[in-house]
Every structure is written in C-alpha cells, then in structure tokens.
Design a protein around this motif. Structure first.
Motif, PDB file in Angstrom:
ATOM      1  N   PHE A   2      10.025 -29.295 -46.958  1.00 49.24           N
ATOM      2  CA  PHE A   2      11.015 -28.953 -45.942  1.00 49.24           C
ATOM      3  C   PHE A   2      12.411 -29.200 -46.487  1.00 49.24           C
ATOM      4  O   PHE A   2      12.746 -30.315 -46.884  1.00 49.24           O
ATOM      5  CB  PHE A   2      10.770 -29.794 -44.693  1.00 49.24           C
ATOM      6  CG  PHE A   2      11.742 -29.532 -43.575  1.00 49.24           C
ATOM      7  CD1 PHE A   2      11.731 -28.313 -42.915  1.00 49.24           C
ATOM      8  CD2 PHE A   2      12.655 -30.504 -43.183  1.00 49.24           C
ATOM      9  CE1 PHE A   2      12.620 -28.064 -41.880  1.00 49.24           C
ATOM     10  CE2 PHE A   2      13.538 -30.264 -42.143  1.00 49.24           C
ATOM     11  CZ  PHE A   2      13.523 -29.041 -41.495  1.00 49.24           C
ATOM     12  N   LYS A   6      19.122 -26.605 -45.958  1.00 44.41           N
ATOM     13  CA  LYS A   6      19.061 -25.156 -45.750  1.00 44.41           C
ATOM     14  C   LYS A   6      18.641 -24.821 -44.326  1.00 44.41           C
ATOM     15  O   LYS A   6      19.221 -23.922 -43.683  1.00 44.41           O
ATOM     16  CB  LYS A   6      18.083 -24.516 -46.727  1.00 44.41           C
ATOM     17  CG  LYS A   6      18.012 -22.993 -46.597  1.00 44.41           C
ATOM     18  CD  LYS A   6      17.051 -22.394 -47.593  1.00 44.41           C
ATOM     19  CE  LYS A   6      17.109 -20.864 -47.540  1.00 44.41           C
ATOM     20  NZ  LYS A   6      16.829 -20.315 -46.196  1.00 44.41           N
ATOM     21  N   THR A   7      17.641 -25.539 -43.801  1.00 44.86           N
ATOM     22  CA  THR A   7      17.170 -25.258 -42.444  1.00 44.86           C
ATOM     23  C   THR A   7      18.270 -25.514 -41.424  1.00 44.86           C
ATOM     24  O   THR A   7      18.466 -24.734 -40.489  1.00 44.86           O
ATOM     25  CB  THR A   7      15.933 -26.112 -42.111  1.00 44.86           C
ATOM     26  OG1 THR A   7      14.900 -25.851 -43.070  1.00 44.86           O
ATOM     27  CG2 THR A   7      15.418 -25.785 -40.720  1.00 44.86           C
ATOM     28  N   THR A   8      18.998 -26.602 -41.597  1.00 50.67           N
ATOM     29  CA  THR A   8      20.081 -26.913 -40.670  1.00 50.67           C
ATOM     30  C   THR A   8      21.168 -25.843 -40.726  1.00 50.67           C
ATOM     31  O   THR A   8      21.645 -25.375 -39.683  1.00 50.67           O
ATOM     32  CB  THR A   8      20.694 -28.294 -40.993  1.00 50.67           C
ATOM     33  OG1 THR A   8      19.665 -29.290 -40.927  1.00 50.67           O
ATOM     34  CG2 THR A   8      21.794 -28.642 -40.007  1.00 50.67           C
ATOM     35  N   ASP A  10      20.817 -22.758 -41.690  1.00 52.12           N
ATOM     36  CA  ASP A  10      20.263 -21.522 -41.126  1.00 52.12           C
ATOM     37  C   ASP A  10      20.218 -21.578 -39.599  1.00 52.12           C
ATOM     38  O   ASP A  10      20.471 -20.574 -38.918  1.00 52.12           O
ATOM     39  CB  ASP A  10      18.857 -21.275 -41.676  1.00 52.12           C
ATOM     40  CG  ASP A  10      18.850 -20.862 -43.139  1.00 52.12           C
ATOM     41  OD1 ASP A  10      19.940 -20.548 -43.669  1.00 52.12           O
ATOM     42  OD2 ASP A  10      17.762 -20.871 -43.749  1.00 52.12           O
ATOM     43  N   LEU A 162       9.929 -25.743 -35.120  1.00 54.57           N
ATOM     44  CA  LEU A 162      10.039 -26.958 -35.924  1.00 54.57           C
ATOM     45  C   LEU A 162       9.153 -28.061 -35.356  1.00 54.57           C
ATOM     46  O   LEU A 162       9.182 -28.325 -34.156  1.00 54.57           O
ATOM     47  CB  LEU A 162      11.490 -27.443 -35.958  1.00 54.57           C
ATOM     48  CG  LEU A 162      12.500 -26.499 -36.609  1.00 54.57           C
ATOM     49  CD1 LEU A 162      13.913 -26.996 -36.364  1.00 54.57           C
ATOM     50  CD2 LEU A 162      12.241 -26.382 -38.097  1.00 54.57           C
ATOM     51  N   GLU A 166      10.219 -32.635 -38.666  1.00 52.38           N
ATOM     52  CA  GLU A 166      11.341 -31.819 -39.140  1.00 52.38           C
ATOM     53  C   GLU A 166      12.566 -31.980 -38.239  1.00 52.38           C
ATOM     54  O   GLU A 166      13.703 -32.021 -38.716  1.00 52.38           O
ATOM     55  CB  GLU A 166      10.895 -30.357 -39.231  1.00 52.38           C
ATOM     56  CG  GLU A 166       9.809 -30.134 -40.269  1.00 52.38           C
ATOM     57  CD  GLU A 166       9.050 -28.833 -40.113  1.00 52.38           C
ATOM     58  OE1 GLU A 166       8.241 -28.511 -41.000  1.00 52.38           O
ATOM     59  OE2 GLU A 166       9.248 -28.132 -39.103  1.00 52.38           O
TER      60      GLU A 166
END
Length: 242
Positions: A2, A6-8, A10, A162, A166
């Motif tokens: 994870f 990048k996820t944040t 995005d 999520l 996560e």
C-alpha cells in the motif's frame, strides 16, 4: 504494498474532481464521530477543498462520553462545525412507534440514531449548499457493518474501497492526532467494541479481503456469510425493467 503517499494524493485529487463535476463551489458536510473514518474524510476534504469549504456536524444522542474526540478533530482541522443533539428526535420517533402500537426491536433501536444523523446531515447540507460525505470504509461495508440509509448513505465515499489498516495509514500520513486514528470503535450502546460485535478483528478481516487468507475456518465462514447476506446494501435499489 500500500502506497500511502500516492493513495492520499489520488484521493485528494478524486475529491476535488468529484466536486468540480457534482457540486462546484459546494461544501463538504461530514458527520464527525471523533473516530478514524470521519477524521480522515474530513482531513482529506480539507486538503482537497480548503478548510473554508468543510463543515463538521457533531450529533450526540443525549450525553456522549467521547464527544471531546469530535471537538478535538474539528479544532485540529480548524473547520466550521455545528452540534445537533438528536435525542429529542430519537425519543420522539420511539414514542410515536409506541403510541401506534409498534414495539421497537433491538435492531430498530440500534439503527434509528444513524438514520436520524443522516437526515440531520442532509438538512445541514441543503441549508449550507453542501454535499454529504459517506465515511464508511471497505472493511465495514464488506460485512455489512453499517446502517442502510444511515451511515451507509451519502453523496460521495472517499474510503469506500479502503480497508481499516489503510485508513489508519492515511490518517497518520495526514498528521491527525494519533488517539483519533487509533481510537477503538464501539457501538455506543452495549459497551462493546465493533470487533466484539463482529466476532473477529479488523486485522483478520483486512487480510482476508486483501490477501484471501484466513486461517480460522469458522471465522472465514462467518465473514463469507456476512458478506453474502449484506451485499445488497452496496448495490443500487433494484428496479422493475419494462
């Protein structure tokens, strides 16, 4: 693995884009429980829209022992907020049921407050040019640990894909108070935690969702059963097709 950075990033871009398409210049309206999910959603919306476009709504049902957590979150983010106590509405509905000769079941008593809170959020939203955030995470949704037309409702759902671990990583990455990120969720009624009520931990559930691994066959069977009987909650309401 994870990738929290990048996820944040995005997620922030996704929220900004969603509002551009579905509510340009509208405010994000979020029910603030003081737990990880509402804290993370509020923080993401602040990143995406600016704190002047994020409104927190605190909704105790009478006395709420952990209301200070909600107050800590809105103070930390510096967002506008309202406190709307739903106790009178809650007691009013139960009184009306009793007068009508309907004995409220335990599930009715458990699910009524989340539904009244969602009605309150939409009242604030329509009065303040808003869009309501759904704060459920995928782990909860997967096993149906949410109230349909209650906390499972909303206009946009940042955490809907999520799992719990996560969400916590994002909360830490965003610099939220650690006690809010790691706060143990409970139903607020029985004195039990969510994990007590489910009968398994979120760590076990998250691993099963992401990796398909669950060593305990009884737990695996329970998760599969809960997922199967609650999957309808995640689907659009069925319509008769002409």
């Amino acid at each position: 693995m994870f990738d929290v950075k990048k996820t944040t990033e995005d997620l922030v871009a996704w929220i900004r884009d969603w509002f551009d398409k579905n509510g340009k210049d509208c405010n994000a309206v979020i029910g603030i429980s003081g737990g990880k999910d509402s804290s993370v959603v509020a923080a993401l919306c602040v990143q995406a829209l600016g704190k002047e476009r994020v409104i927190g709504v605190l909704m105790p049902n009478g006395e709420q022992s952990d209301i200070d957590c909600s107050k800590k979150l809105v103070a930390h983010l510096g967002i506008e907020n309202y406190t709307c106590n739903i106790q009178d509405a809650y007691q009013g509905v139960l009184s009306c049921l009793q007068s009508a000769g309907v004995e409220a079941s335990r599930q009715t008593i458990v699910n009524l407050p989340p539904r009244l809170r969602m009605a309150t959020l939409y009242a604030v939203s329509q009065s303040r040019n808003g869009r309501v955030a759904n704060t459920c995470n995928y782990s909860e949704d997967y096993v149906g640990y949410s109230t349909r037309y209650g906390d499972a409702a909303g206009d946009f759902s940042p955490l809907g894909k999520l799992v719990v671990r996560e969400v916590k990583e994002i909360g830490k990455y965003l610099g939220l108070p650690i006690d809010l990120v790691e706060k143990v969720p409970s139903d607020g009624l029985s004195g039990k935690t969510d994990e007590d009520n489910l009968g398994f931990t979120y760590a076990v559930l998250d691993r099963y969702i992401r990796e398909g691994i669950c060593e305990n066959e009884q737990t695996k069977a329970k998760i599969d059963r809960l997922h199967a009987i609650n999957e309808f909650k995640l689907k659009p309401i069925p319509c008769f097709e002409l």
